[in-house]
Scaffold this motif. Structure first.
Motif, mmCIF file in Angstrom:
data_model
loop_
_atom_site.group_PDB
_atom_site.id
_atom_site.type_symbol
_atom_site.label_atom_id
_atom_site.label_comp_id
_atom_site.label_asym_id
_atom_site.label_seq_id
_atom_site.Cartn_x
_atom_site.Cartn_y
_atom_site.Cartn_z
ATOM 1 N N CYS A 143 0.797 -1.289 0.177
ATOM 2 C CA CYS A 143 -0.090 -0.032 0.074
ATOM 3 C C CYS A 143 0.881 1.404 0.097
ATOM 4 O O CYS A 143 2.039 1.391 0.640
ATOM 5 N N ASP A 144 0.443 2.297 -0.911
ATOM 6 C CA ASP A 144 1.016 3.551 -0.936
ATOM 7 C C ASP A 144 0.827 4.508 0.348
ATOM 8 O O ASP A 144 1.379 5.673 0.574
ATOM 9 N N GLY B 9 -0.242 -1.481 -4.793
ATOM 10 C CA GLY B 9 0.834 -1.685 -6.074
ATOM 11 C C GLY B 9 1.411 -3.313 -5.779
ATOM 12 O O GLY B 9 1.433 -3.860 -5.019
#
Length: 568
Positions: free
Chosen positions: A224-225, A405
């Motif tokens: 996860c960003d 991502g």
């Protein structure tokens, strides 16, 4: 060590089947040698690296309170039969018989053995918890050994096993081991992530993998960003997917839809002028069990991909393989027009949980050339719904709403909460605080020690060779004498060498060309090289940083103090 005495047979070329940098450079650098398919021997340089990694692992495990033992590689098959894994583990379990026809296995893991060690000895909750571990050779009969030490048949592993009187105590140790593993991989200088994972053949209620980030990683990791959420793609979750496109507006009805079996979802979406989000596709597989096989349909949105490990977990099979059209029809499914509506209890199917209570969907009508429109997913048993979809780039994080991502990683450690699975199967019990007999709660914790030798290179290399960090390098410094016939150069090199820690320094005194020696330095990847050459007449030598290959000139009288700093 003097290079002239070191057994490190370096070569220019790697075997044709060596595709990854670690595989190429370990063989070319004489760190290991291959003795068979997936079988490797460690030569002196490789053994030094292996021991450095092993020492870090052992020190942190001992500091954690775990106690080291040593179990045999050869295991009595009867123990595996007691746990139920002898027949279901698969062909990777190497089975053998001795001269008396007794059955044994080469241990790929040691849950059964360690349970046998403690059962009837640990009899009271007062003796718990207990954590035993070992660092030893394992054998797994890989169908396609490849990538050198990353996917060999014989390997060295740290495996630990803990015993508890409650699920809460197990969870405490699980968390404690996560922190212990974080310290181990941090000390080794690795860029890693702790990810949620599938428990696989080991089993249990929960597990985490430790993944080193590397371009050549064999596993996809979802990250996860916006937060620290990360998971192996086999176990990754997402927030429920939504769609801004308009749904099909129609009362429940059956439509004539002549459709090619191949690419039928794209055809149907175009036919009804809708987004694939509002379609349901069927992925039909043959599920292989211990003594049987079944044809099973898995239903997911048309825009999603079935994640096969999740599908395996849903149906409890050993393996999923493609089914031919005749098998599909004989099982009661209509290929190309299969949908969940109207399927009877005599067929086995599962539906992705994100479809639960959804409306305005399109799916196959289980009749040639027909589809249902306006389908609502309200009338299915809860047991039909499973997490089946593969999380993809751009999906939404289930924890914080950030974007997910995909990156690559190599697994170096795995920890499991096994629960009471093995203790129950093998009748390993104790008396709890209330005087009641119950099976132990168990945890299992593994680190691929020999695999880490290769991982260090995958995480740090260039086109010339390895780039070891100080934590794991076989030697920290390579003293390269440009011309060993020059008495001044050789005398200064020997004087330095005698003053330094010989476990950290390699003196290249070989009768080889300077370029050859530099090529070996770049291939072997020691952190620094000290070049003693013509500049010595002017009171200077050169220090080379292997990571950057930058050179800097150093005054002769400053060398000792600088090297002491480097070698500390």
């Amino acid at each position: 060590m003097r290079f002239s005495k070191l057994y490190a047979p370096t070569t220019k070329d790697a075997p044709k089947d060596a595709s990854l940098p670690s595989h190429k450079f370990l063989l070319r650098g004489g760190f290991v040698t291959q003795s068979g398919s997936g079988l490797y021997s460690f030569l002196p340089l490789g053994k030094i690296v292996l021991d450095k990694i092993r020492d870090v692992v052992k020190e942190e495990m001992d500091n954690s309170g775990a106690q080291e033992i040593q179990m045999g590689v050869v295991t009595n098959a009867e123990l595996w039969k007691q746990s139920g894994r002898y027949d279901v583990f698969g062909k990777e379990l190497c089975r053998l018989k001795d001269r008396k026809n007794n059955e044994f296995v080469l241990g790929p893991t040691h849950e059964e053995v360690v349970v046998d060690i403690v059962r009837n000895i640990l009899t009271s909750y007062k003796q718990l918890p207990l954590h035993l571990y070992q660092i030893t050779t394992k054998f797994r009969d890989e169908a396609r050994p490849r990538f050198g030490l990353l996917r060999g048949r014989e390997f060295i592993m740290k495996d630990g096993y803990s015993f508890h009187d409650s699920a809460e105590s197990l969870k405490d140790e699980f968390d404690h081991m996560e922190e212990t593993y974080r310290r181990i991989f941090t000390r080794l200088g690795l860029d890693f992530r702790v990810v949620d994972a599938d428990s696989g053949a080991i089993g249990g209620s929960g597990s985490k993998e430790f993944m080193v980030l590397a371009d050549n990683g064999e596993d996809d990791i979802i990250v996860c960003d916006g937060c620290d959420y990360s998971a192996n793609i086999e176990a990754a979750k997402r927030a429920k997917r939504t769609c801004d496109a308009e749904p099909p507006e129609a009362d429940f009805a059956k439509f004539y839809t002549p459709t090619p079996v191949k690419d039928s979802i794209n055809h149907i979406a175009e036919f009804f002028k809708v987004d694939k989000f509002y379609t349901i596709k069927s992925v039909i597989k043959k599920a292989i069990y211990k003594d049987s096989e079944k044809i099973i349909s898995f239903f997911v949105r048309g825009c999603d991909t079935l994640q096969e490990t999740k599908a395996l977990n849903a149906c409890g099979a050993l393996e999923l393989v493609d089914a031919n059209e005749d098998e599909v029809r004989d099982a009661g499914f209509n290929p190309g027009f299969c949908g969940p509506v109207g399927l009877g209890d005599d067929v086995e199917f599962y539906i992705d949980s994100e479809l639960k209570e959804e409306k305005n969907l399109i799916c196959g009508a289980n009749e040639e050339n027909y589809h249902f429109v306006g389908v609502s997913m309200f009338n299915f048993k809860d047991s039909r719904y499973k997490d089946l979809v593969q999380v993809a780039e751009g999906d939404i994080c289930p924890n914080c709403g950030g974007k997910l991502g995909v990156t690559k990683g190599i697994e170096v450690g795995h920890i499991f909460q096994l629960g009471q699975k093995y203790a129950s199967a093998m009748e390993a019990k104790f008396l709890d605080k209330n005087g009641k007999t119950q099976p132990f709660y168990m945890g299992c914790y593994g680190i691929g020690v020999s695999r880490l030798v290769a991982v260090m290179i995958e995480a740090s290399h260039d086109e010339k060779g390895c780039i070891w960090n100080k934590q794991t390098a076989p030697y920290l410094l390579d003293i390269i004498v440009s011309n060993i016939k020059d008495e001044e150069q050789m005398g200064f090199a020997n004087e330095l060498y005698e003053k330094l820690d010989k476990k950290k320094v390699l003196l290249d005194d070989r009768k080889e060309r300077f370029g050859f020696k530099m090529g070996d330095f770049e291939l072997l990847g020691f952190p620094f090289a000290l070049i003693i050459g013509k500049g010595l007449k002017d009171g200077e030598v050169e220090l080379v940083d292997r990571k950057t290959l930058e050179k800097r000139k150093i005054k002769k009288d400053e060398v000792e103090s600088l090297l002491e700093e480097i070698l500390s």
